[in-house]
Design a protein around this motif. Sequence first.
Motif, PDB file in Angstrom:
ATOM      1  N   ALA A  22       0.832  -1.217   0.000  1.00  0.00           N
ATOM      2  CA  ALA A  22       0.000   0.000   0.000  1.00  0.00           C
ATOM      3  C   ALA A  22       0.862   1.260   0.000  1.00  0.00           C
ATOM      4  O   ALA A  22       1.866   1.341   0.699  1.00  0.00           O
ATOM      5  CB  ALA A  22      -0.920  -0.015   1.211  1.00  0.00           C
ATOM      6  N   ASP A  24      -0.626   4.376   0.303  1.00  0.00           N
ATOM      7  CA  ASP A  24      -1.377   5.494   0.874  1.00  0.00           C
ATOM      8  C   ASP A  24      -1.279   5.556   2.397  1.00  0.00           C
ATOM      9  O   ASP A  24      -1.950   6.357   3.027  1.00  0.00           O
ATOM     10  CB  ASP A  24      -2.856   5.387   0.459  1.00  0.00           C
ATOM     11  CG  ASP A  24      -3.422   4.020   0.799  1.00  0.00           C
ATOM     12  OD1 ASP A  24      -2.641   3.109   1.102  1.00  0.00           O
ATOM     13  OD2 ASP A  24      -4.654   3.868   0.770  1.00  0.00           O
ATOM     14  N   ASP A  45       0.396   6.387   6.081  1.00  0.00           N
ATOM     15  CA  ASP A  45       1.280   7.445   6.535  1.00  0.00           C
ATOM     16  C   ASP A  45       2.699   6.876   6.545  1.00  0.00           C
ATOM     17  O   ASP A  45       2.879   5.656   6.597  1.00  0.00           O
ATOM     18  CB  ASP A  45       0.835   7.965   7.918  1.00  0.00           C
ATOM     19  CG  ASP A  45       1.235   7.043   9.032  1.00  0.00           C
ATOM     20  OD1 ASP A  45       2.310   7.239   9.630  1.00  0.00           O
ATOM     21  OD2 ASP A  45       0.461   6.085   9.286  1.00  0.00           O
TER      22      ASP A  45
END
Lengths: 220, 220
Positions: A76, A78, A80
């Motif tokens: 992933a 996306d 943080d």
Amino acid sequence: MTTRTHRRADALSKEKIVEAAIAILDEGGEGALTFRALAARLATGSGAIYWHVADKGDLLAAATDTIITQALAGVALDLDPRQGIRALALRLFDAIDAHPWVGAQVSREPWQPAMLRIFEGIGGRLMALGVPERAWFDAWSALVNYIFGVAGQNAANARQHAPDTDRSAALAAIAARWARLDPIEYPFLRQLADPLRDHDDRDQFLAGLDLILAGIATVR
Amino acid sequence: MTTRTHRRADALSKEKIVEAAIAILDEGGEGALTFRALAARLATGSGAIYWHVADKGDLLAAATDTIITQALAGVALDLDPRQGIRALALRLFDAIDAHPWVGAQVSREPWQPAMLRIFEGIGGRLMALGVPERAWFDAWSALVNYIFGVAGQNAANARQHAPDTDRSAALAAIAARWARLDPIEYPFLRQLADPLRDHDDRDQFLAGLDLILAGIATVR
DNA sequence: AGAAGATTGGAACGACGTTCCATGGATATT
DNA sequence: AATATCCATGGAACGTCGTTCCAATCTTCT
């Protein structure tokens, strides 16, 4: 002209060889991968394999790259930055947990294409984390050293014990020995016996990673 | 009755064999240690060596233990805990820097007597540092994983390059490759090329250690 | 002195990575 | 259609390794 129409339907190819090598490594560990075993599984001779593969190192490098590339697929983007670093590290950890022989290879050849993606992924997220530029290299090198270091350690542990030896039994044996250490000379290790017996490698890996990230966060 | 008067003056002994093995390992690296080379250096046969040594693993373990024990001899005990941990880690780092083959072995057999002293030394100093008890195992395991992980990495690097290849040349080659990476896909690694070329392994090792210690200090 | 055991040196075994090469199948040329 | 060329194959053979085995020797004990 046609480069591939040449070959028979069941022809050898580097891909097929690497695939067979991975299967052998997963089944029997590092020691099981020999050109004889490979030739037997592919119903051919060692000479034919050498036509597609330079040597054993080349074969191991290709097998490792295949596993790492698979492990990194679809990580992933996306999250943080902090979670992104954890995710990346865990992908690598889990891949090596599933294929322990990768750990040894990954320490041996850390400059392969698939590794670059990990290096960059960690570095980029460090920037996004707001780490000051003067600390980039130190922070990056600490994380990479830790992640690949643990990888190598795990591989060494797996090599040590027979393919299917009970890990918890081996751990319990060491814990028992620690519990019996001289309390004067080894006060700390005695107390570590219990947590050692019960610990989970993956959890400890993450805990260490978090400690490094916490240390990095103190640099301002 | 006397166990040692038996032997001729130039008799074999595990000590002499280990000493010769260390010399061969230091001169030619891991690959150079064979029972034939060892027998030649000791002017004997391989069978005689096997009388004193169980197998090659036993020999490597004994050689490693010798080096680590020497490296740890006389490590200062009066430093403050933080400096004590750094001193301990640096002893190990420098020993492996001087004898790269130790790094591989140290990852393979981390439960040897000499290792226990390091483990305890680090743990005891963590207690003295005022780390809360619930964090002892995490902090200890992070430090030990890092220290031994880097050890293994260094050993792998040393194995990779020919005994006397110029380290800085190899590093410069990688840095040059990184500097040429696609700026869109690898923005971070491009910037890392310069620090990578100029870095010192020992300094980076210490910087990472300090980051972990800083992270540990945040646990209260 | 002779028996018993400890230690030695080197031959031999099986497995490994790698090299070599005679053979076969597919393609390109006549 | 026949032949020459080249890619690809499979397995024999080489040298090296870790390890085992054993006859020969050296030391100690009775």
